[in-house]
Design a protein around this motif. Structure first.
Motif, PDB file in Angstrom:
ATOM      1  N   ASP A  90       0.847  -1.192   0.000  1.00 20.55           N
ATOM      2  CA  ASP A  90       0.000   0.000   0.000  1.00 20.55           C
ATOM      3  C   ASP A  90       0.881   1.239   0.000  1.00 20.55           C
ATOM      4  O   ASP A  90       0.883   2.029   0.938  1.00 20.55           O
ATOM      5  CB  ASP A  90      -0.922  -0.012   1.224  1.00 20.55           C
ATOM      6  CG  ASP A  90      -1.876   1.179   1.253  1.00 20.55           C
ATOM      7  OD1 ASP A  90      -2.119   1.781   0.164  1.00 20.55           O
ATOM      8  OD2 ASP A  90      -2.376   1.520   2.338  1.00 20.55           O
ATOM      9  N   GLU A 107      -7.000   9.640  -5.843  1.00 22.90           N
ATOM     10  CA  GLU A 107      -7.317   8.337  -5.251  1.00 22.90           C
ATOM     11  C   GLU A 107      -7.129   7.249  -6.300  1.00 22.90           C
ATOM     12  O   GLU A 107      -7.599   7.366  -7.432  1.00 22.90           O
ATOM     13  CB  GLU A 107      -8.757   8.295  -4.736  1.00 22.90           C
ATOM     14  CG  GLU A 107      -9.117   6.962  -4.096  1.00 22.90           C
ATOM     15  CD  GLU A 107     -10.547   6.928  -3.575  1.00 22.90           C
ATOM     16  OE1 GLU A 107     -10.965   5.879  -3.073  1.00 22.90           O
ATOM     17  OE2 GLU A 107     -11.247   7.955  -3.717  1.00 22.90           O
ATOM     18  N   SER A 131       3.726   7.610   6.288  1.00 18.86           N
ATOM     19  CA  SER A 131       3.707   6.945   7.592  1.00 18.86           C
ATOM     20  C   SER A 131       4.947   7.287   8.414  1.00 18.86           C
ATOM     21  O   SER A 131       6.069   7.250   7.911  1.00 18.86           O
ATOM     22  CB  SER A 131       3.631   5.422   7.393  1.00 18.86           C
ATOM     23  OG  SER A 131       3.790   4.753   8.633  1.00 18.86           O
ATOM     24  N   GLU A 152       0.788   4.008  -1.743  1.00 19.92           N
ATOM     25  CA  GLU A 152       0.112   5.300  -1.750  1.00 19.92           C
ATOM     26  C   GLU A 152      -0.402   5.668  -0.366  1.00 19.92           C
ATOM     27  O   GLU A 152      -0.333   6.821   0.057  1.00 19.92           O
ATOM     28  CB  GLU A 152      -1.056   5.273  -2.748  1.00 19.92           C
ATOM     29  CG  GLU A 152      -0.639   5.057  -4.185  1.00 19.92           C
ATOM     30  CD  GLU A 152       0.343   6.104  -4.663  1.00 19.92           C
ATOM     31  OE1 GLU A 152       0.143   7.295  -4.363  1.00 19.92           O
ATOM     32  OE2 GLU A 152       1.324   5.737  -5.324  1.00 19.92           O
ATOM     33  N   GLY A 153      -0.917   4.674   0.357  1.00 22.78           N
ATOM     34  CA  GLY A 153      -1.495   4.951   1.662  1.00 22.78           C
ATOM     35  C   GLY A 153      -0.478   5.150   2.764  1.00 22.78           C
ATOM     36  O   GLY A 153      -0.777   5.755   3.789  1.00 22.78           O
ATOM     37  N   MET A 154       0.750   4.633   2.579  1.00 21.15           N
ATOM     38  CA  MET A 154       1.719   4.656   3.667  1.00 21.15           C
ATOM     39  C   MET A 154       2.943   5.510   3.377  1.00 21.15           C
ATOM     40  O   MET A 154       3.901   5.484   4.147  1.00 21.15           O
ATOM     41  CB  MET A 154       2.155   3.219   4.001  1.00 21.15           C
ATOM     42  CG  MET A 154       1.020   2.359   4.536  1.00 21.15           C
ATOM     43  SD  MET A 154       1.554   0.757   5.183  1.00 21.15           S
ATOM     44  CE  MET A 154       2.547   1.248   6.594  1.00 21.15           C
TER      45      MET A 154
END
Length: 447
Positions: free
Chosen positions: A281, A432, A288, A283-285
């Protein structure tokens, strides 16, 4: 791996209820959204079906979707006049190149402090006979060549051997006659190598030779060789270089290990699991701050890891993360964190690019951006400030659509965004990537 799909619903497992709902959500037919622009699953499927050399897999669909995303973000930034062009922005975009240069310069300062390899060390290593620097002349043939070709090559080898034994200079003959591109320009000489480095016949013949001695004609799968073991006084330079590399490798490893210990570097529990999740993931992390490795004065995070993994040297290895052990993944985390410490040392030591180097990097970046802009066709009709912003955005989107269609059909050349520009544009934009839309695109393409 290419997946065969008979019915879309048959691919849904009982524990995939959320995915099932996603397929019927309002965005199930959208693969990527950027502001008011979207790449539908049908469009993505059509692109992949028409594309040359692209397989209909989930991984390929994600790759194509991300390329479309990068081009769209780039075009919209051009249309808004917000493309990275200032020194700070370029420095951020060129982080991989700048980090490599600074790390190299700092390494060079460390290497310069080391004692060069002397004559005594070379003579000692040569006498120890744990490695040999061999010289050869090759007359190349393959096992499938006709007998007349093999016979002709053998006769050339035998004739050359007579010249060598009559006193002709071996290195000169190697430069003139040898068909081994790896050693011909170096007078037929290979760097030192331990026993077992070469194919059996070559290796056995080479290790039977005394200093200065020449073999007979030796046949291997590569052809016919004449092999010589040069005496130490003829190969001191190549031995010194080889010993320096061996010593450097050991010292580099020790230096990095000491650097890690001095900073109390420690891989956190669950780091491998977190790294695999980050790769799955990205794109999502990417932002982080979860620590993978902790050290004095800081931490190496999942976001830092993904930044390193986006560099050209490491990006290809992301696909192999499911094929390596947790121990190997954690070793990578430790190595990258130690690299970060090395760069921190370089900064503390005042390691900087010269003004000429920085100017050259900026020029290269701007030239790459201009080339990409022209390749997509983002000309005056996209950058004219007298035209309404909304209209410029529409024209930019149309240009991307036209270029991308040509790219997928092999009519246009793929050009990646320079260095880390794509990551910067993503950080500055709302977008997205929809997994359900990606999955649907693959199913539609296979159907």
């Amino acid at each position: 791996m290419r997946t065969m799909v008979v019915l879309a619903l048959a691919a849904l497992s009982l524990n995939g209820c959320s995915s099932f709902r996603d397929m019927f959500s309002a965005h199930a037919n959208v693969a990527v959204e950027v502001g008011d622009q979207a790449l539908s699953a049908e469009q993505l499927a059509d692109m992949m079906v028409k594309a040359k050399g692209v397989r209909l897999t989930r991984e390929s669909a994600e790759m194509v979707a991300k390329i479309w995303l990068d081009y769209t973000l780039f075009a919209q930034a051009v249309a808004r006049g917000e493309l990275v062009n200032d020194s700070a922005g370029i420095a951020e975009a060129l982080w991989p190149e700048i980090a490599e240069l600074k790390g190299t310069y700092w390494y060079d300062t460390l290497a310069a402090r080391r004692t060069p390899v002397g004559t005594a060390a070379v003579d000692s290593a040569y006498a120890a006979d744990e490695a040999r620097a061999l010289q050869h002349i090759l007359f190349s043939v393959s096992p499938n060549d006709p007998q007349e070709t093999r016979t002709a090559a053998l006769r050339k080898a035998e004739s050359t051997l007579k010249q060598v034994r009559a006193g002709a200079d071996f290195g000169t003959l190697a430069e003139r006659l040898s068909q081994d591109p790896g050693s011909q320009r170096n007078r037929g000489l290979y760097p030192p190598a331990p026993r077992g480095q070469y194919v059996t016949a070559f290796d056995s013949a080479g290790w039977r030779l005394a200093p200065g001695e020449v073999s007979g004609v030796v046949e291997t799968p590569y052809g016919y060789h004449i092999i010589r073991r040069p005496p130490v006084d003829q190969v001191r330079d190549v031995w010194a270089d080889w010993l320096a590399r061996q010593t450097t490798r050991v010292l580099d490893s020790a230096y990095m290990e000491d650097l890690a210990k001095a900073n109390e570097l420690k891989v956190t529990s669950g780091a491998a699991k977190l790294m695999r999740a980050a790769v799955a993931d990205q794109e999502g992390m990417r932002s982080s701050r979860k620590a993978l490795v902790k050290y004095s004065g800081g931490a190496f995070t999942a976001g830092d890891f993904l930044r390193w993994m986006s560099t050209p040297a490491l990006a290809p290895y992301a696909a192999q993360f499911n094929q390596v052990t947790d121990e190997q993944v954690e070793q990578l985390a430790k190595a990258l964190a130690t690299n970060s410490l090395l760069l921190r040392q370089a900064d503390s030591a005042g390691i900087r690019l010269t003004p000429l180097e920085w100017e050259a990097l900026q020029h290269s970046f701007r030239a790459s951006v201009d080339t990409l802009r022209q390749t997509i066709g983002l000309d005056y009709d996209v950058t004219d400030s007298s035209v309404a912003a909304a209209e410029r955005s529409k024209v930019a989107a149309l240009k991307v659509e036209q270029f991308f269609a040509g790219l997928m059909e092999g009519k246009a050349r793929y050009r990646p965004l320079p260095s880390s520009l794509g990551l910067i544009l993503r950080d500055r934009s709302d977008y997205e990537i929809n997994p359900a839309g990606i999955a649907l695109a693959v199913e539609l393409g296979l159907a």
